[in-house]
Design a protein around this motif. Structure first.
Motif, PDB file in Angstrom:
ATOM      1  N   GLY A 157       0.812  -1.218   0.000  1.00  9.25           N
ATOM      2  CA  GLY A 157       0.000   0.000   0.000  1.00  9.25           C
ATOM      3  C   GLY A 157       0.844   1.265   0.000  1.00  9.25           C
ATOM      4  O   GLY A 157       0.650   2.156  -0.821  1.00  9.25           O
ATOM      5  N   VAL A 158       1.807   1.339   0.916  1.00  8.83           N
ATOM      6  CA  VAL A 158       2.637   2.544   1.039  1.00  8.83           C
ATOM      7  C   VAL A 158       3.474   2.755  -0.220  1.00  8.83           C
ATOM      8  O   VAL A 158       3.494   3.847  -0.804  1.00  8.83           O
ATOM      9  N   PHE A 159       4.180   1.706  -0.661  1.00  7.39           N
ATOM     10  CA  PHE A 159       5.052   1.879  -1.815  1.00  7.39           C
ATOM     11  C   PHE A 159       4.276   1.935  -3.129  1.00  7.39           C
ATOM     12  O   PHE A 159       4.751   2.491  -4.117  1.00  7.39           O
ATOM     13  N   GLY A 160       3.071   1.389  -3.141  1.00 11.03           N
ATOM     14  CA  GLY A 160       2.212   1.561  -4.310  1.00 11.03           C
ATOM     15  C   GLY A 160       1.811   3.018  -4.474  1.00 11.03           C
ATOM     16  O   GLY A 160       1.817   3.554  -5.583  1.00 11.03           O
ATOM     17  N   ILE A 161       1.472   3.662  -3.360  1.00 12.23           N
ATOM     18  CA  ILE A 161       1.137   5.095  -3.404  1.00 12.23           C
ATOM     19  C   ILE A 161       2.358   5.912  -3.807  1.00 12.23           C
ATOM     20  O   ILE A 161       2.265   6.830  -4.629  1.00 12.23           O
ATOM     21  N   LEU A 162       3.520   5.582  -3.268  1.00 10.65           N
ATOM     22  CA  LEU A 162       4.742   6.294  -3.651  1.00 10.65           C
ATOM     23  C   LEU A 162       5.060   6.097  -5.130  1.00 10.65           C
ATOM     24  O   LEU A 162       5.495   7.033  -5.813  1.00 10.65           O
ATOM     25  N   ALA A 163       4.851   4.884  -5.643  1.00  8.02           N
ATOM     26  CA  ALA A 163       5.082   4.627  -7.064  1.00  8.02           C
ATOM     27  C   ALA A 163       4.136   5.455  -7.919  1.00  8.02           C
ATOM     28  O   ALA A 163       4.538   6.000  -8.958  1.00  8.02           O
ATOM     29  N   TRP A 164       2.886   5.553  -7.494  1.00 11.13           N
ATOM     30  CA  TRP A 164       1.905   6.349  -8.226  1.00 11.13           C
ATOM     31  C   TRP A 164       2.305   7.829  -8.239  1.00 11.13           C
ATOM     32  O   TRP A 164       2.222   8.506  -9.265  1.00 11.13           O
ATOM     33  N   ILE A 165       2.769   8.338  -7.108  1.00  8.09           N
ATOM     34  CA  ILE A 165       3.229   9.726  -7.032  1.00  8.09           C
ATOM     35  C   ILE A 165       4.439   9.922  -7.946  1.00  8.09           C
ATOM     36  O   ILE A 165       4.524  10.905  -8.684  1.00  8.09           O
TER      37      ILE A 165
END
Length: 100
Positions: free
Chosen positions: A49-57
């Motif tokens: 979840g956390v790194f998925g959001i960072l990847a999206w950003i």
């Protein structure tokens, strides 16, 4: 009871049930190593979840074109202003010619 309130109460009840079941399985596992599997699953979901959001950003930042420089915007505004002034002058001249 409004629909939003019903949804709110449902979310509250489901959340409390999930908290109780999660902690029960964590502290009193039904079979051996279930607690470790549960912790690994929780950690994996959190990391994804956390790194998925960072990847999206990161993707958004990488694919969004940079904004125009202020100098370019000022130049465009000056050109538009000159065009407006010229069209205004032309209207005034054609208005004066029509009166004569």
């Amino acid at each position: 009871m409004a629909k939003d309130q019903a949804i709110g109460w449902t979310i509250l009840v489901v959340s409390i049930i999930v908290i109780i079941v999660y902690n029960w399985l964590l502290w009193l596992p039904l079979w051996e190593n279930l607690d470790i599997i549960l912790l690994k699953l929780t950690a994996a979901i959190a990391v994804i979840g956390v790194f998925g959001i960072l990847a999206w950003i990161g993707y958004t930042l990488a694919t969004t074109p940079p904004p125009k420089a202020i100098e370019e915007i000022e130049k465009e505004l000056e050109e538009e202003l000159k065009k407006l002034e010229q069209s205004q002058e032309e209207k005034e001249q054609s208005g004066q010619e029509a009166k004569q």
